[in-house]
Motif scaffolding. Structure first.
Motif, PDB file in Angstrom:
ATOM      1  N   GLY A 102      -4.318  -3.735   3.767  1.00  0.00           N
ATOM      2  CA  GLY A 102      -3.755  -2.770   4.707  1.00  0.00           C
ATOM      3  C   GLY A 102      -4.106  -3.098   6.151  1.00  0.00           C
ATOM      4  O   GLY A 102      -3.249  -3.005   7.039  1.00  0.00           O
ATOM      5  N   THR A 103      -5.354  -3.494   6.390  1.00  0.00           N
ATOM      6  CA  THR A 103      -5.731  -3.864   7.753  1.00  0.00           C
ATOM      7  C   THR A 103      -4.970  -5.107   8.192  1.00  0.00           C
ATOM      8  O   THR A 103      -4.565  -5.217   9.360  1.00  0.00           O
ATOM      9  CB  THR A 103      -7.249  -4.099   7.870  1.00  0.00           C
ATOM     10  OG1 THR A 103      -7.677  -4.952   6.809  1.00  0.00           O
ATOM     11  CG2 THR A 103      -8.026  -2.804   7.817  1.00  0.00           C
ATOM     12  N   ALA A 104      -4.748  -6.035   7.276  1.00  0.00           N
ATOM     13  CA  ALA A 104      -3.954  -7.230   7.602  1.00  0.00           C
ATOM     14  C   ALA A 104      -2.528  -6.834   7.981  1.00  0.00           C
ATOM     15  O   ALA A 104      -1.928  -7.409   8.903  1.00  0.00           O
ATOM     16  CB  ALA A 104      -3.953  -8.205   6.426  1.00  0.00           C
ATOM     17  N   PHE A 148       0.039   2.272   4.381  1.00  0.00           N
ATOM     18  CA  PHE A 148       1.075   1.278   4.667  1.00  0.00           C
ATOM     19  C   PHE A 148       1.959   1.112   3.433  1.00  0.00           C
ATOM     20  O   PHE A 148       1.468   0.844   2.335  1.00  0.00           O
ATOM     21  CB  PHE A 148       0.455  -0.064   5.069  1.00  0.00           C
ATOM     22  CG  PHE A 148      -0.173  -0.036   6.435  1.00  0.00           C
ATOM     23  CD1 PHE A 148       0.611  -0.159   7.575  1.00  0.00           C
ATOM     24  CD2 PHE A 148      -1.539   0.144   6.573  1.00  0.00           C
ATOM     25  CE1 PHE A 148       0.041  -0.108   8.836  1.00  0.00           C
ATOM     26  CE2 PHE A 148      -2.124   0.195   7.830  1.00  0.00           C
ATOM     27  CZ  PHE A 148      -1.328   0.067   8.965  1.00  0.00           C
ATOM     28  N   ASP A 149       3.278   1.280   3.631  1.00  0.00           N
ATOM     29  CA  ASP A 149       4.214   1.246   2.501  1.00  0.00           C
ATOM     30  C   ASP A 149       4.196  -0.092   1.767  1.00  0.00           C
ATOM     31  O   ASP A 149       4.456  -0.141   0.562  1.00  0.00           O
ATOM     32  CB  ASP A 149       5.642   1.535   2.992  1.00  0.00           C
ATOM     33  CG  ASP A 149       5.809   2.966   3.481  1.00  0.00           C
ATOM     34  OD1 ASP A 149       4.988   3.824   3.094  1.00  0.00           O
ATOM     35  OD2 ASP A 149       6.751   3.218   4.258  1.00  0.00           O
ATOM     36  N   ALA A 150       3.898  -1.168   2.478  1.00  0.00           N
ATOM     37  CA  ALA A 150       3.953  -2.491   1.866  1.00  0.00           C
ATOM     38  C   ALA A 150       2.749  -2.789   0.962  1.00  0.00           C
ATOM     39  O   ALA A 150       2.721  -3.829   0.294  1.00  0.00           O
ATOM     40  CB  ALA A 150       4.049  -3.563   2.950  1.00  0.00           C
ATOM     41  N   VAL A 151       1.767  -1.898   0.939  1.00  0.00           N
ATOM     42  CA  VAL A 151       0.539  -2.146   0.173  1.00  0.00           C
ATOM     43  C   VAL A 151       0.487  -1.208  -1.028  1.00  0.00           C
ATOM     44  O   VAL A 151       0.705  -0.001  -0.899  1.00  0.00           O
ATOM     45  CB  VAL A 151      -0.713  -1.939   1.061  1.00  0.00           C
ATOM     46  CG1 VAL A 151      -1.988  -2.145   0.250  1.00  0.00           C
ATOM     47  CG2 VAL A 151      -0.678  -2.880   2.255  1.00  0.00           C
ATOM     48  N   ASP A 152       0.205  -1.769  -2.198  1.00  0.00           N
ATOM     49  CA  ASP A 152       0.029  -0.979  -3.417  1.00  0.00           C
ATOM     50  C   ASP A 152      -1.459  -0.667  -3.566  1.00  0.00           C
ATOM     51  O   ASP A 152      -2.255  -1.534  -3.948  1.00  0.00           O
ATOM     52  CB  ASP A 152       0.539  -1.753  -4.631  1.00  0.00           C
ATOM     53  CG  ASP A 152       0.471  -0.941  -5.922  1.00  0.00           C
ATOM     54  OD1 ASP A 152      -0.156   0.141  -5.915  1.00  0.00           O
ATOM     55  OD2 ASP A 152       1.015  -1.404  -6.950  1.00  0.00           O
ATOM     56  N   TYR A 153      -1.832   0.557  -3.268  1.00  0.00           N
ATOM     57  CA  TYR A 153      -3.250   0.930  -3.264  1.00  0.00           C
ATOM     58  C   TYR A 153      -3.792   1.222  -4.664  1.00  0.00           C
ATOM     59  O   TYR A 153      -4.986   1.481  -4.813  1.00  0.00           O
ATOM     60  CB  TYR A 153      -3.468   2.132  -2.336  1.00  0.00           C
ATOM     61  CG  TYR A 153      -3.172   1.791  -0.892  1.00  0.00           C
ATOM     62  CD1 TYR A 153      -4.086   1.077  -0.121  1.00  0.00           C
ATOM     63  CD2 TYR A 153      -1.957   2.162  -0.303  1.00  0.00           C
ATOM     64  CE1 TYR A 153      -3.806   0.744   1.194  1.00  0.00           C
ATOM     65  CE2 TYR A 153      -1.673   1.836   1.016  1.00  0.00           C
ATOM     66  CZ  TYR A 153      -2.603   1.120   1.758  1.00  0.00           C
ATOM     67  OH  TYR A 153      -2.327   0.787   3.062  1.00  0.00           O
TER      68      TYR A 153
END
Length: 401
Positions: A19-21, A379-384
């Protein structure tokens, strides 16, 4: 490991490397979308480079004007089963992107207040860059061990002279309530706050950099400040932090004298109120920012940290003309926040705001989202829900410690 946000008050105890990336990449993409900054800096030192305005400054210098950058910060790397700090992950992502773009980027992790880290930084500049033409001073720390006296100073966040009562919000629960803060009890607390957050360390850095011969002809240095609206004056500008900011701003003429023979200049930039780890800890401010976001977004003039720093570099520091300053010699990129129409609307909303109407009158959802973004979440692009590798190295730092 699977990393989810764990929150205690205004602190998020976890951060997410992917997410930070993503957050760093978004900021880089914004700077690239604005085109190159003509006559921008080429060799840049950022002191306090891992989060907030410092990170955005580093990104703007690197991807806005192809600058080589050295970043100094104090962050905690990850260990197996324990995530690192957001600033550690931010820097790892930044260096990876910089390397992919063919840009020089190295970092030093340690106490920037110390003589040891100053010496390490000077040695690295001498070895790799020779000289630097921009120094950004963006340290945010609650305490400082003085390098000359060894005394440990801790800052306090209090009004001066009388207690302060006003509205605040718990931005997690959305509860609006009154808060009362007692005034600082002694001069020592004020002086400790100035020692931590004032201009002395900035002066120490610039003095040592100059003595080492690593400042380029025409060098610039900039530090960051905040003023804000009258409703926050008692807790901020007229409080203990304000005294420290006065000291920081008062350092400018001292540094201008120091840099005169190099035709160099120092500046303080007064920036907009934004969601940072520091600002979320200040009572009243999260509620003010939530209302400010609502008004500025409606007017199409909202900015985050990266938009602020790109505008500072492109339109002020490196615009090719004389830099516009206010009556106290400061750069003002809080100009849109402090517009009369913006402040009038915020003040009107402030008088109406309650727990019941918070979601409608304030952009509390935007505040929360920005808060969690700081730590790599939402962030939508990250699957947490997926496993992620928590141990991430910063390429230029050999040891993960």
């Amino acid at each position: 490991m699977i990393i989810q946000p764990r929150v205690r008050g205004f602190i998020c105890l976890t951060s997410h490397p992917e997410g930070t990336a993503q957050h760093v990449k978004q900021q880089i993409d914004y700077v690239k979308s604005k085109g190159k900054i003509a006559n921008g800096p080429k060799k840049v030192l950022v002191i306090g480079a891992s989060t907030g305005f410092g990170l955005a400054s580093r990104i703007t210098a690197a991807f806005g004007s192809d600058a080589a950058t050295i970043g100094v910060f104090f962050e905690k790397p990850a260990a197996p089963g324990k995530p690192g700090t957001a600033g550690w992950y931010n820097t790892a992502a930044f260096e990876k992107e910089a390397q992919a773009a063919g840009l020089y980027a190295k970092s030093i992790n340690g106490d920037a207040f110390s003589d040891e880290i100053k010496k390490q930084t000077i040695d690295l500049i001498k070895a790799d860059l020779g000289q630097v033409d921009l120094i950004v001073y963006s340290l945010a720390s609650p305490r400082r061990t003085h390098p000359k006296t060894g005394v440990a100073h801790a800052s306090v966040l209090k009004p001066i002279g009388q207690s302060f009562t006003d509205k605040t919000v718990d931005f997690h629960s959305g509860v609006v309530s009154d808060i009362s803060i007692q005034p600082v009890e002694n001069e020592e607390d004020i002086q400790n706050t100035i020692a931590v957050m004032g201009g002395e360390d900035w002066k120490f850095w610039m003095t040592e950099l100059k003595a080492a011969g690593v400042l380029a002809e025409g060098v610039k240095t900039v530090a960051y400040s905040y003023i804000g609206p009258e409703l926050t004056y008692p807790i901020y500008r007229n409080g203990t932090i304000g005294k420290a900011k006065d000291d920081l701003e008062g350092t400018v003429p001292v540094l201008n004298d120091l840099l005169k023979e190099l035709n160099g200049r120092s500046y303080v930039s007064v920036n907009k109120a934004l969601v940072t780890q520091s600002s979320s800890a200040i009572p009243v401010v999260p509620l003010y920012i939530s209302l400010l976001y609502k008004v500025m977004k409606a007017k199409g003039i909202h900015e985050g940290t990266i938009e602020q720093m790109q505008r500072l570099f492109a339109d002020r520091l490196y615009n090719g003309n004389e830099i516009a300053l206010d009556e106290k010699g400061r750069i003002r990129v809080d100009d849109w926040e402090m517009r009369a129409d913006v402040q009038k609307e915020v003040a009107e909303l402030w008088g109406q705001i309650t727990t019941e109407n918070l979601e409608g009158l304030a952009d509390i959802a935007g505040y929360r989202n920005d808060f969690f973004n700081l730590f790599g979440f939402n962030f939508d692009a990250v699957d947490y829900e997926k496993e992620t590798e928590e141990v991430v190295a910063i390429p230029s730092i050999k040891e993960n410690a």
